[in-house]
Design a protein around this motif. Structure first.
Motif, PDB file in Angstrom:
ATOM      1  N   TRP A 138       2.790  17.551  -6.885  1.00 43.49           N
ATOM      2  CA  TRP A 138       2.672  17.017  -5.533  1.00 43.49           C
ATOM      3  C   TRP A 138       3.928  16.232  -5.176  1.00 43.49           C
ATOM      4  CZ3 TRP A 138      -1.018  18.332  -2.186  1.00 43.49           C
ATOM      5  CH2 TRP A 138      -2.225  18.860  -2.681  1.00 43.49           C
ATOM      6  N   PHE A 139       4.434  16.474  -3.954  1.00 39.55           N
ATOM      7  CA  PHE A 139       5.634  15.802  -3.477  1.00 39.55           C
ATOM      8  C   PHE A 139       5.340  15.056  -2.174  1.00 39.55           C
ATOM      9  CE2 PHE A 139       7.116  19.225  -6.115  1.00 39.55           C
ATOM     10  CZ  PHE A 139       8.279  18.763  -6.717  1.00 39.55           C
ATOM     11  N   LEU A 140       6.029  13.935  -2.008  1.00 38.76           N
ATOM     12  CA  LEU A 140       6.026  13.200  -0.742  1.00 38.76           C
ATOM     13  C   LEU A 140       7.460  13.179  -0.242  1.00 38.76           C
ATOM     14  CD1 LEU A 140       4.818  11.338   1.446  1.00 38.76           C
ATOM     15  CD2 LEU A 140       5.189   9.409  -0.124  1.00 38.76           C
ATOM     16  N   LYS A 141       7.675  13.777   0.925  1.00 40.08           N
ATOM     17  CA  LYS A 141       9.030  13.871   1.476  1.00 40.08           C
ATOM     18  C   LYS A 141       9.175  12.963   2.694  1.00 40.08           C
ATOM     19  CE  LYS A 141      11.133  17.903   2.094  1.00 40.08           C
ATOM     20  NZ  LYS A 141      11.468  19.211   2.732  1.00 40.08           N
ATOM     21  N   LYS A 142      10.242  12.183   2.685  1.00 41.16           N
ATOM     22  CA  LYS A 142      10.608  11.398   3.858  1.00 41.16           C
ATOM     23  C   LYS A 142      11.836  12.039   4.485  1.00 41.16           C
ATOM     24  CE  LYS A 142      11.593   6.749   5.581  1.00 41.16           C
ATOM     25  NZ  LYS A 142      11.676   5.299   5.251  1.00 41.16           N
ATOM     26  N   LEU A 148       6.967  11.582   7.391  1.00 41.27           N
ATOM     27  CA  LEU A 148       6.499  11.668   6.012  1.00 41.27           C
ATOM     28  C   LEU A 148       5.507  12.813   5.906  1.00 41.27           C
ATOM     29  CD1 LEU A 148       5.847   7.852   5.603  1.00 41.27           C
ATOM     30  CD2 LEU A 148       7.453   9.121   4.156  1.00 41.27           C
ATOM     31  N   HIS A 149       5.683  13.662   4.903  1.00 38.84           N
ATOM     32  CA  HIS A 149       4.664  14.676   4.671  1.00 38.84           C
ATOM     33  C   HIS A 149       4.573  15.042   3.189  1.00 38.84           C
ATOM     34  CE1 HIS A 149       7.943  17.722   4.861  1.00 38.84           C
ATOM     35  NE2 HIS A 149       7.122  18.488   4.161  1.00 38.84           N
ATOM     36  N   ILE A 150       3.399  15.514   2.825  1.00 39.24           N
ATOM     37  CA  ILE A 150       3.069  15.870   1.447  1.00 39.24           C
ATOM     38  C   ILE A 150       3.050  17.385   1.329  1.00 39.24           C
ATOM     39  CG2 ILE A 150       1.236  15.799  -0.312  1.00 39.24           C
ATOM     40  CD1 ILE A 150       0.287  13.175   1.129  1.00 39.24           C
ATOM     41  N   TYR A 151       3.532  17.890   0.196  1.00 37.58           N
ATOM     42  CA  TYR A 151       3.397  19.321  -0.085  1.00 37.58           C
ATOM     43  C   TYR A 151       3.229  19.531  -1.585  1.00 37.58           C
ATOM     44  CZ  TYR A 151       8.449  19.083  -1.164  1.00 37.58           C
ATOM     45  OH  TYR A 151       9.676  18.749  -1.678  1.00 37.58           O
ATOM     46  N   TYR A 152       2.718  20.703  -1.929  1.00 37.02           N
ATOM     47  CA  TYR A 152       2.447  21.052  -3.326  1.00 37.02           C
ATOM     48  C   TYR A 152       3.342  22.216  -3.717  1.00 37.02           C
ATOM     49  CZ  TYR A 152      -0.297  22.053  -7.543  1.00 37.02           C
ATOM     50  OH  TYR A 152      -0.703  22.249  -8.841  1.00 37.02           O
ATOM     51  N   ARG A 153       4.098  22.048  -4.804  1.00 32.80           N
ATOM     52  CA  ARG A 153       5.009  23.105  -5.235  1.00 32.80           C
ATOM     53  C   ARG A 153       5.206  23.027  -6.745  1.00 32.80           C
ATOM     54  NH1 ARG A 153      10.248  23.210  -1.820  1.00 32.80           N
ATOM     55  NH2 ARG A 153       8.719  23.937  -0.285  1.00 32.80           N
ATOM     56  N   ASN A 154       5.206  24.184  -7.380  1.00 29.57           N
ATOM     57  CA  ASN A 154       5.421  24.262  -8.831  1.00 29.57           C
ATOM     58  C   ASN A 154       4.490  23.330  -9.605  1.00 29.57           C
ATOM     59  OD1 ASN A 154       7.539  26.102  -8.376  1.00 29.57           O
ATOM     60  ND2 ASN A 154       9.018  24.449  -8.132  1.00 29.57           N
ATOM     61  N   GLU A 155       3.226  23.339  -9.177  1.00 31.28           N
ATOM     62  CA  GLU A 155       2.167  22.566  -9.838  1.00 31.28           C
ATOM     63  C   GLU A 155       2.402  21.055  -9.783  1.00 31.28           C
ATOM     64  OE1 GLU A 155       1.482  24.129 -13.743  1.00 31.28           O
ATOM     65  OE2 GLU A 155       0.901  26.093 -13.001  1.00 31.28           O
ATOM     66  N   LEU A 197       0.835  -1.203   0.000  1.00 31.58           N
ATOM     67  CA  LEU A 197       0.000   0.000   0.000  1.00 31.58           C
ATOM     68  C   LEU A 197       0.871   1.254   0.000  1.00 31.58           C
ATOM     69  CD1 LEU A 197      -2.823   1.240   0.124  1.00 31.58           C
ATOM     70  CD2 LEU A 197      -2.739   1.010   2.623  1.00 31.58           C
ATOM     71  N   PHE A 198       1.946   1.258   0.780  1.00 32.11           N
ATOM     72  CA  PHE A 198       2.821   2.430   0.810  1.00 32.11           C
ATOM     73  C   PHE A 198       3.535   2.614  -0.529  1.00 32.11           C
ATOM     74  CE2 PHE A 198       6.946   4.506   1.688  1.00 32.11           C
ATOM     75  CZ  PHE A 198       6.448   5.751   2.047  1.00 32.11           C
ATOM     76  N   THR A 199       3.933   1.503  -1.158  1.00 32.23           N
ATOM     77  CA  THR A 199       4.569   1.592  -2.481  1.00 32.23           C
ATOM     78  C   THR A 199       3.623   2.243  -3.481  1.00 32.23           C
ATOM     79  OG1 THR A 199       5.930  -0.368  -2.055  1.00 32.23           O
ATOM     80  CG2 THR A 199       5.596   0.255  -4.357  1.00 32.23           C
ATOM     81  N   ILE A 200       2.359   1.857  -3.434  1.00 28.28           N
ATOM     82  CA  ILE A 200       1.355   2.449  -4.321  1.00 28.28           C
ATOM     83  C   ILE A 200       1.157   3.921  -3.984  1.00 28.28           C
ATOM     84  CG2 ILE A 200      -1.121   2.420  -4.873  1.00 28.28           C
ATOM     85  CD1 ILE A 200      -0.904  -0.682  -4.473  1.00 28.28           C
ATOM     86  N   PHE A 201       1.027   4.226  -2.708  1.00 28.17           N
ATOM     87  CA  PHE A 201       0.846   5.605  -2.252  1.00 28.17           C
ATOM     88  C   PHE A 201       2.020   6.479  -2.715  1.00 28.17           C
ATOM     89  CE2 PHE A 201       0.939   9.093   0.753  1.00 28.17           C
ATOM     90  CZ  PHE A 201      -0.395   9.375   0.988  1.00 28.17           C
ATOM     91  N   LYS A 202       3.223   5.981  -2.508  1.00 25.61           N
ATOM     92  CA  LYS A 202       4.431   6.728  -2.867  1.00 25.61           C
ATOM     93  C   LYS A 202       4.499   7.014  -4.364  1.00 25.61           C
ATOM     94  CE  LYS A 202       8.406   4.569  -2.583  1.00 25.61           C
ATOM     95  NZ  LYS A 202       9.642   3.933  -2.027  1.00 25.61           N
ATOM     96  N   SER A 203       4.018   6.066  -5.183  1.00 33.17           N
ATOM     97  CA  SER A 203       4.091   6.235  -6.631  1.00 33.17           C
ATOM     98  C   SER A 203       3.156   7.325  -7.154  1.00 33.17           C
ATOM     99  CB  SER A 203       3.773   4.902  -7.324  1.00 33.17           C
ATOM    100  OG  SER A 203       2.403   4.576  -7.189  1.00 33.17           O
ATOM    101  N   CYS A 204       2.273   7.824  -6.301  1.00 32.42           N
ATOM    102  CA  CYS A 204       1.358   8.905  -6.701  1.00 32.42           C
ATOM    103  C   CYS A 204       2.019  10.278  -6.597  1.00 32.42           C
ATOM    104  CB  CYS A 204       0.102   8.875  -5.831  1.00 32.42           C
ATOM    105  SG  CYS A 204      -0.867   7.365  -5.980  1.00 32.42           S
ATOM    106  N   PHE A 205       3.262  10.322  -6.098  1.00 36.81           N
ATOM    107  CA  PHE A 205       3.931  11.593  -5.833  1.00 36.81           C
ATOM    108  C   PHE A 205       5.355  11.563  -6.373  1.00 36.81           C
ATOM    109  CE2 PHE A 205       0.873  10.729  -2.492  1.00 36.81           C
ATOM    110  CZ  PHE A 205       0.174  11.931  -2.381  1.00 36.81           C
ATOM    111  N   THR A 206       5.951  12.748  -6.464  1.00 34.62           N
ATOM    112  CA  THR A 206       7.394  12.834  -6.632  1.00 34.62           C
ATOM    113  C   THR A 206       7.998  12.621  -5.250  1.00 34.62           C
ATOM    114  OG1 THR A 206       7.196  14.400  -8.466  1.00 34.62           O
ATOM    115  CG2 THR A 206       9.318  14.296  -7.335  1.00 34.62           C
TER     116      THR A 206
END
Length: 202
Positions: free
Chosen positions: A143-147, A134-141, A61-70
């Motif tokens: 979505w990013f996931l940062k660990k 882990l947190h998500i942010y939006y930048r330069n149009e 599930l995390f692999t799938i979740f992670k693939s939705c973001f940079t």
């Protein structure tokens, strides 16, 4: 279980069905596209949420979740002397020094470099691993996931602080670890978890 923050909201990724009822909204993973759509629809609602995503295999599930973001990695540190911790004020918020992993460096090297650069310190060293967030942010149009990998750190005493103003750092100061909970409304939800862990282990 994985906990992923977005501003004051969070996603919980779990294989525990009992946690489904704890969310404002919940989702049982079936296929990639429907789960991806759920994630983005939730993020774009613009209201605080606690979303619980369930699958029998949380790693998948995390692999799938992670693939939705940079996906990006960062390193940072909790520099501790006696019973105080080094904190920074950035854009009016209390934070710990951290920054993105650069090409060719290890995450430990990244964490030390960022602490030294953002606070103007020398001879920073890692004592032990502390936590990851882990947190998500939006930048330069996008979505990013940062660990972020956090470490307990040490630096020789008697140094003057030089806030890295080009990174919007306004102040560097020592703060008593036992009083970290008083900063809850001045910091980020993901960092509150790190502060709680430091207080528990102090």
């Amino acid at each position: 279980m994985y906990k992923v923050f977005f501003k004051e909201s969070c996603f919980l990724l779990t294989d525990n069905q009992n946690l489904l009822k704890e969310g404002d909204i919940h989702w049982v993973h079936r296929d990639f596209m429907s789960t991806k759509n759920f994630i983005y629809q939730t993020l774009e609602k613009g209201v605080p949420f606690k979303a619980v995503l369930y699958d029998e295999d949380p790693e998948n599930l995390f692999t799938i979740f992670k693939s939705c973001f940079t996906y990006v990695k960062a390193g940072g540190g909790a520099v501790i002397q006696n019973s105080d911790i080094l904190v920074i004020k950035r854009l009016g918020m209390i934070d710990l020094p951290k920054g993105h992993l650069e090409y060719g460096e290890t995450i430990e090297q990244c964490a030390i470099r960022e602490v030294e650069e953002e606070c103007g310190l020398k001879q920073v060293s890692i004592v032990s691993p502390l936590d990851t967030t882990l947190h998500i942010y939006y930048r330069n149009e996008s979505w990013f996931l940062k660990k972020t990998y956090w470490y307990r750190m040490f630096t020789p005493s008697g140094q003057s602080f030089i806030p890295q103003t080009e990174e919007d750092i306004e102040e560097v100061l020592w703060y008593p670890i036992q009083h970290l909970s008083q900063l809850s409304d001045q910091t980020y939800p993901s960092l509150r978890e790190v502060f709680r862990k430091l207080q528990t282990e102090a």
